[in-house]
Write an enzyme that holds these catalytic residues in place. Structure first.
Site, PDB file in Angstrom:
ATOM      1  N   GLY A 218       1.098  -1.115   0.130  1.00  0.00           N
ATOM      2  CA  GLY A 218       0.196  -0.376   0.315  1.00  0.00           C
ATOM      3  C   GLY A 218       0.660   1.302   0.584  1.00  0.00           C
ATOM      4  O   GLY A 218       2.153   0.949   0.207  1.00  0.00           O
TER       5      GLY A 218
ATOM      6  N   ARG B 253       7.552   3.942   5.458  1.00  0.00           N
ATOM      7  CA  ARG B 253       7.786   3.555   6.939  1.00  0.00           C
ATOM      8  C   ARG B 253       8.304   2.449   7.569  1.00  0.00           C
ATOM      9  O   ARG B 253       8.687   1.956   8.560  1.00  0.00           O
ATOM     10  CB  ARG B 253       5.966   3.214   7.071  1.00  0.00           C
ATOM     11  CG  ARG B 253       5.257   4.295   6.438  1.00  0.00           C
ATOM     12  CD  ARG B 253       3.938   3.740   7.420  1.00  0.00           C
ATOM     13  NE  ARG B 253       2.439   3.319   6.890  1.00  0.00           N
ATOM     14  CZ  ARG B 253       2.266   3.664   5.190  1.00  0.00           C
ATOM     15  NH1 ARG B 253       1.755   4.543   5.243  1.00  0.00           N
ATOM     16  NH2 ARG B 253       1.313   1.691   5.182  1.00  0.00           N
TER      17      ARG B 253
ATOM     18  N   GLU C 277      -7.860  -5.670  -8.426  1.00  0.00           N
ATOM     19  CA  GLU C 277      -7.861  -5.785  -9.396  1.00  0.00           C
ATOM     20  C   GLU C 277      -9.275  -5.054 -10.086  1.00  0.00           C
ATOM     21  O   GLU C 277      -8.989  -4.384 -10.658  1.00  0.00           O
ATOM     22  CB  GLU C 277      -8.205  -7.273  -9.376  1.00  0.00           C
ATOM     23  CG  GLU C 277      -8.983  -7.724 -11.313  1.00  0.00           C
ATOM     24  CD  GLU C 277      -7.405  -6.891 -11.625  1.00  0.00           C
ATOM     25  OE1 GLU C 277      -6.773  -7.756 -11.744  1.00  0.00           O
ATOM     26  OE2 GLU C 277      -8.365  -7.476 -13.095  1.00  0.00           O
TER      27      GLU C 277
ATOM     28  N   GLY D 295     -14.882  -2.451 -33.710  1.00  0.00           N
ATOM     29  CA  GLY D 295     -13.359  -1.885 -34.664  1.00  0.00           C
ATOM     30  C   GLY D 295     -14.277  -2.001 -35.863  1.00  0.00           C
ATOM     31  O   GLY D 295     -14.920  -2.244 -36.014  1.00  0.00           O
TER      32      GLY D 295
HETATM   33  N1  CAO Z   1       7.948  -7.479   7.860  1.00  0.00           N
HETATM   34  C1  CAO Z   1       7.502  -6.490   8.784  1.00  0.00           C
HETATM   35  N2  CAO Z   1       6.170  -5.849   7.931  1.00  0.00           N
HETATM   36  C2  CAO Z   1       5.664  -6.053   7.100  1.00  0.00           C
HETATM   37  C3  CAO Z   1       6.223  -7.125   6.389  1.00  0.00           C
HETATM   38  C4  CAO Z   1       7.443  -7.838   7.541  1.00  0.00           C
HETATM   39  N3  CAO Z   1       8.276  -9.133   5.969  1.00  0.00           N
HETATM   40  N4  CAO Z   1       6.107  -7.478   5.255  1.00  0.00           N
HETATM   41  C5  CAO Z   1       5.211  -5.892   4.848  1.00  0.00           C
HETATM   42  N5  CAO Z   1       5.316  -5.834   6.411  1.00  0.00           N
HETATM   43  C6  CAO Z   1       4.437  -4.933   6.668  1.00  0.00           C
HETATM   44  C7  CAO Z   1       4.117  -3.942   5.690  1.00  0.00           C
HETATM   45  O1  CAO Z   1       4.910  -2.596   6.439  1.00  0.00           O
HETATM   46  C8  CAO Z   1       2.597  -2.570   6.164  1.00  0.00           C
HETATM   47  O2  CAO Z   1       2.689  -2.028   6.668  1.00  0.00           O
HETATM   48  P1  CAO Z   1       2.003  -0.447   7.750  1.00  0.00           P
HETATM   49  O3  CAO Z   1       0.801  -0.479   6.069  1.00  0.00           O
HETATM   50  O4  CAO Z   1       1.414  -1.098   8.619  1.00  0.00           O
HETATM   51  O5  CAO Z   1       3.838   0.143   7.753  1.00  0.00           O
HETATM   52  C9  CAO Z   1       1.650  -4.021   5.516  1.00  0.00           C
HETATM   53  O6  CAO Z   1       2.957  -4.764   5.796  1.00  0.00           O
HETATM   54  C10 CAO Z   1       1.083  -3.986   4.008  1.00  0.00           C
HETATM   55  O7  CAO Z   1       0.804  -2.837   4.159  1.00  0.00           O
HETATM   56  P2  CAO Z   1      -0.203  -3.324   2.885  1.00  0.00           P
HETATM   57  O8  CAO Z   1      -0.778  -2.008   2.577  1.00  0.00           O
HETATM   58  O9  CAO Z   1       0.704  -4.002   1.593  1.00  0.00           O
HETATM   59  O10 CAO Z   1      -1.336  -4.296   2.687  1.00  0.00           O
HETATM   60  P3  CAO Z   1      -2.722  -4.774   3.245  1.00  0.00           P
HETATM   61  O11 CAO Z   1      -3.154  -5.859   2.886  1.00  0.00           O
HETATM   62  O12 CAO Z   1      -3.480  -3.569   3.739  1.00  0.00           O
HETATM   63  O13 CAO Z   1      -3.440  -4.298   1.554  1.00  0.00           O
HETATM   64  C11 CAO Z   1      -2.882  -4.348  -0.798  1.00  0.00           C
HETATM   65  C12 CAO Z   1      -3.035  -4.894   0.676  1.00  0.00           C
HETATM   66  C13 CAO Z   1      -2.708  -4.894  -1.950  1.00  0.00           C
HETATM   67  C14 CAO Z   1      -4.014  -3.411  -0.278  1.00  0.00           C
HETATM   68  C15 CAO Z   1      -2.137  -2.728  -0.926  1.00  0.00           C
HETATM   69  O14 CAO Z   1      -0.616  -3.132  -0.457  1.00  0.00           O
HETATM   70  C16 CAO Z   1      -2.006  -2.514  -1.746  1.00  0.00           C
HETATM   71  O15 CAO Z   1      -3.217  -1.551  -2.340  1.00  0.00           O
HETATM   72  N6  CAO Z   1      -1.073  -2.407  -3.198  1.00  0.00           N
HETATM   73  C17 CAO Z   1      -0.682  -2.020  -4.252  1.00  0.00           C
HETATM   74  C18 CAO Z   1      -1.628  -2.154  -5.574  1.00  0.00           C
HETATM   75  C19 CAO Z   1      -1.777  -3.433  -6.063  1.00  0.00           C
HETATM   76  O16 CAO Z   1      -0.195  -3.845  -5.347  1.00  0.00           O
HETATM   77  N7  CAO Z   1      -2.713  -4.525  -5.169  1.00  0.00           N
HETATM   78  C20 CAO Z   1      -2.964  -5.106  -6.986  1.00  0.00           C
HETATM   79  C21 CAO Z   1      -2.635  -6.252  -5.108  1.00  0.00           C
HETATM   80  S1  CAO Z   1      -3.445  -7.918  -6.132  1.00  0.00           S
HETATM   81  O17 CAO Z   1      -4.791  -7.402  -5.947  1.00  0.00           O
END
Ligand code: CAO
Length: 415
Positions: free
Chosen positions: A98, A104, A139, A247
């Site tokens: 995200g 962070r 997605e 098309g």
């Molecule tokens: N050790 C410790 N912490 C970890 C870690 C590790 N090895 N790996 C991940 N984390 C932590 C991160 O530091 C992060 O923490 P904070 O947000 O508190 O700083 C958290 O885990 C991961 O957060 P995230 O936002 O990536 O995960 P989420 O499940 O809340 O959201 C998603 C998932 C896909 C919505 C989001 O990652 C996103 O919007 N990604 C970008 C767009 C994308 O790729 N979307 C497609 C996904 S596939 O359908």
């Protein structure tokens, strides 16, 4: 034989689908991909949509083949040290957290760049800079925001998402291209760079013909290739076109023999202008050849749905494969609607490595997609996905950690 990306090391910080498709492609091209996961849990998809209790899901296994897995607690100072050692050793960091999550963790672009100025840092995000840049995206959000949903479906129904994962896998593909190009540019500059593929942008890139049509609609008020022409209404935005190609080569999905009981007994039929005569003769409508209403592609446009209705009377008498065989004899472009079952069982796709069976230590055999891009000098052997943390010790040893240091990291739950 070598592989295209032999020697390239990828620090794979991806999860779910979009990022993992990118790094899997790079692994198939020969890169050494080390996937970093959280100890204990790993990529959330390992446990999602499970069909076998306690075993990595197909969702995970089909997106993470040919990779190594290492677990690290990135928030632990000792874990961060391991990550920094990996940053120094690798060529590319790929992530799809995200917005802001990598920063962070302390892995800002500036910090990574100071550790390894040659490193390419590649990210998938939902949106590029702008009003939605801080949003988390999956997605179907991308399909909606990238123009796919508003242009998919039938005119009298709601917007539709498509089964093709154009937001996730499509953006992973875009990112992989950016990474390979950045590595190529590094050969002359000696520097890494940031690569961003936003899912909205990726979907729009794949929907560009609809942006073309938006401008055509604004100029002309109607689009004769759309099913709304001539009897329906056009508004001020590109409408949903059902199964029309929209098309220059009108097409539609037609019923075939068996459609009443098999939801996939259909064929896509294209009335390509150069084979119009062959179409008329094949379906037994030779009178169309001299009928002025059907004489030219332009004159046929207002009658397309009626024409497809008549062609369907012919396709309904054939199975989709019989129709395909007859039509192809005359170079009439068409395509059977293949179910996933048919695709999974298709011998030619197995023969080319497009569909592959691999063996997994806890799951057993499973089917996965193989590399869709075939290169004569970079063969691909698709291998199974790694178990969670399967390669932690191996990778730590490669980074210079001694067995007792590795044991300590395990004891402190850093890895
Ligand atoms: N050790 C410790 N912490 C970890 C870690 C590790 N090895 N790996 C991940 N984390 C932590 C991160 O530091 C992060 O923490 P904070 O947000 O508190 O700083 C958290 O885990 C991961 O957060 P995230 O936002 O990536 O995960 P989420 O499940 O809340 O959201 C998603 C998932 C896909 C919505 C989001 O990652 C996103 O919007 N990604 C970008 C767009 C994308 O790729 N979307 C497609 C996904 S596939 O359908």
């Amino acid at each position: 034989m070598g592989k295209a990306l032999d020697g390239v090391k990828i620090l794979d910080f991806t999860h779910v689908q979009s990022g993992p498709t990118c790094t899997q492609l790079l692994a198939w091209l020969g890169a050494d991909v080390v996937k970093v996961e959280r100890a204990g849990e790993g990529d959330i998809t390992r446990g999602q949509l499970r069909d076998v209790p306690g075993v990595d899901s197909l969702y995970f296994t089909m997106l993470n083949g040919n990779k190594r897995s290492i677990t690290i607690d990135a928030r632990n100072p000792k874990g961060k040290k391991v990550l920094e050692a990996l940053v120094k050793k690798c060529d590319v960091l790929v992530e799809n957290f995200g917005p802001g999550a990598l920063d962070r963790m302390g892995l800002t672009w500036e910090h990574i760049n100071s550790l390894n100025p040659r490193m390419v840092v590649a990210s998938v995000k939902g949106f590029g800079p702008g009003p939605y840049e801080d949003c988390k995206v999956y997605e179907n959000v991308a399909q909606c925001a990238g123009g796919a949903a508003s242009t998919t479906g039938f005119d009298d129904g709601p917007p539709l998402v498509t089964g093709a994962q154009i937001g996730d896998s499509g953006t992973g593909l875009h990112l992989a291209l950016g990474i390979v190009a950045a590595l190529y540019q590094r050969n002359t500059t000696g520097r890494g760079q940031r690569v961003l593929a936003a899912m909205q942008d990726g979907v729009l890139n794949l929907c560009r013909v609809k942006l073309r049509d938006q401008q055509r609609l604004e100029r002309m008020g109607v689009m004769e290739e759309y099913p709304q022409y001539p009897n329906g209404k056009f508004g001020d935005a590109v409408p949903r076109a059902g199964n029309a190609s929209g098309g220059g080569q009108p097409g539609w999905i037609l019923k075939c023999k068996g459609w009443e009981t098999d939801p996939n007994d259909y064929i896509y039929f294209i009335t390509q202008a150069p084979v119009w005569e062959a179409i008329c003769k094949t379906i037994g409508r030779e009178e169309w050849l001299t009928d002025p209403r059907y004489a030219t592609p332009k004159s046929r446009l207002p009658h397309l749905m009626e024409i497809f209705g008549q062609i369907e009377e012919w396709t309904k008498t054939k199975t989709k494969f019989e129709a395909m065989a007859i039509l192809n004899e005359h170079d009439i472009p068409c395509g059977p609607i293949l179910s996933m079952k048919e695709i999974a069982e298709e011998p030619s796709l197995r023969a080319t490595g497009t569909v592959v069976e691999v063996d997994h230590p806890t799951r057993g055999k499973y089917l996965t997609v193989g590399m869709p891009i075939k290169m004569s000098d970079s063969p691909v052997e698709v291998t199974r996905s790694p178990l969670l943390g399967e390669h932690t010790d191996e990778v730590l040893a490669e980074l210079g950690y001694t067995p007792s240091q590795i044991a300590e990291l395990h004891a402190e739950k850093v890895v």
